[in-house]
Design a protein around this motif. Sequence first.
Motif, short mmCIF file in Angstrom:
data_model
loop_
_atom_site.label_atom_id
_atom_site.label_comp_id
_atom_site.label_asym_id
_atom_site.label_seq_id
_atom_site.Cartn_x
_atom_site.Cartn_y
_atom_site.Cartn_z
N LEU A 175 0.78 -1.10 0.24
CA LEU A 175 -0.01 -0.07 -0.02
C LEU A 175 1.09 1.17 -0.14
O LEU A 175 0.55 2.24 -0.50
N ASN A 176 2.03 1.16 0.74
CA ASN A 176 2.93 2.14 0.85
C ASN A 176 4.06 2.19 -0.29
O ASN A 176 4.76 3.15 -0.27
N ALA A 177 4.06 1.23 -1.28
CA ALA A 177 4.98 0.79 -2.12
C ALA A 177 6.27 0.84 -1.44
O ALA A 177 7.45 0.89 -2.39
N LEU A 178 6.45 0.26 -0.19
CA LEU A 178 7.91 -0.08 0.22
C LEU A 178 8.18 -1.52 -0.38
O LEU A 178 9.48 -1.60 -0.84
N ASP A 179 7.32 -2.30 -0.62
CA ASP A 179 7.39 -3.19 -1.81
C ASP A 179 6.55 -3.25 -2.65
O ASP A 179 5.17 -3.21 -2.98
N VAL A 180 7.29 -2.67 -3.94
CA VAL A 180 6.34 -2.30 -5.04
C VAL A 180 5.61 -3.44 -5.58
O VAL A 180 6.26 -4.47 -5.76
N PRO A 181 4.28 -3.37 -5.85
CA PRO A 181 3.77 -4.69 -6.66
C PRO A 181 4.34 -4.98 -7.89
O PRO A 181 4.56 -4.19 -8.55
N ASP A 182 4.10 -6.22 -8.42
CA ASP A 182 4.24 -6.53 -9.61
C ASP A 182 3.24 -6.06 -10.37
O ASP A 182 3.55 -5.95 -11.72
N SER A 183 1.96 -6.29 -10.12
CA SER A 183 0.88 -5.76 -10.93
C SER A 183 -0.30 -5.29 -10.05
O SER A 183 -0.19 -5.67 -8.84
N GLY A 184 -1.55 -4.81 -10.66
CA GLY A 184 -2.47 -4.23 -9.94
C GLY A 184 -2.44 -2.84 -9.74
O GLY A 184 -1.61 -2.13 -10.16
#
Length: 257
Positions: A57-66
């Motif tokens: 949600l905070n993009a500390l772990d950037v999603p792969d998709s979505g």
Amino acid sequence: MTEQASRAENRITVEDVHKSFGDNEVLRGISFEVAQGSATTVIGPSGSGKTTLLRALNALDVPDSGVIQIGDERIDFSKPVGKDQLRRYRAQSGMVFQAHNLFPHKTALENVTEGPLVVQKRPKDEVEAEAVELLSKVGLADKRDQYPYQLSGGQQQRVGIARALALKPKVVLFDEPTSALDPELVGEVLSVIRDLAVEGWTMVIVTHEIQFARQVSDQVLFTDHGVILEKGPPDEVIGDPKEERTRQFLQRILNPL
């Protein structure tokens, strides 16, 4: 428009978010919404993807998709994301971590003012006045000049909450904010979060405190193996779960013996 009225306009929309680490798919198509000025808690067993979801949600772990939208900032993570866009997106939320993450060489007041001064480049007098108010809000007005080593774990976590609020985020994200605390210190932190819920902050809280989740939540998400298995009001998800897996989890947590 008042600050509280402004906060009430903020919401979170999450659509089909995926995140893998190597061959391990941790989030497998997560979708949900957090209504304006509401509190959503995320519960589930260890390894179910709760913390990764919050960090996504905070993009500390950037999603792969979505797609995730917070306030007016919307990112489709299946497409290239620029640094400026990511910076604006991250500025929408404030994070409260499990382990406080305070600067050990800075006082409580300096920890709270660091973000607004360094990141937002705001005037020092204004920032310090707001920081004093925030420390008072979390019950630490008399600890402003103390360093983290002089504070209890609960006090450090309350400084962490004040630090997150100092950035004036649209939403506040809590990653198991009491998991590193001794049992007698848990209540003081949960009390602050309850107050924020009453004030109308939009919040997502990953927690293992099931009774707290039942009391403070407008919505509960139960995650397992990277998916949201059940979601709804706390009286349904916690009080009368539909899924057998949810019932098994709650039985173990609420009746461990």
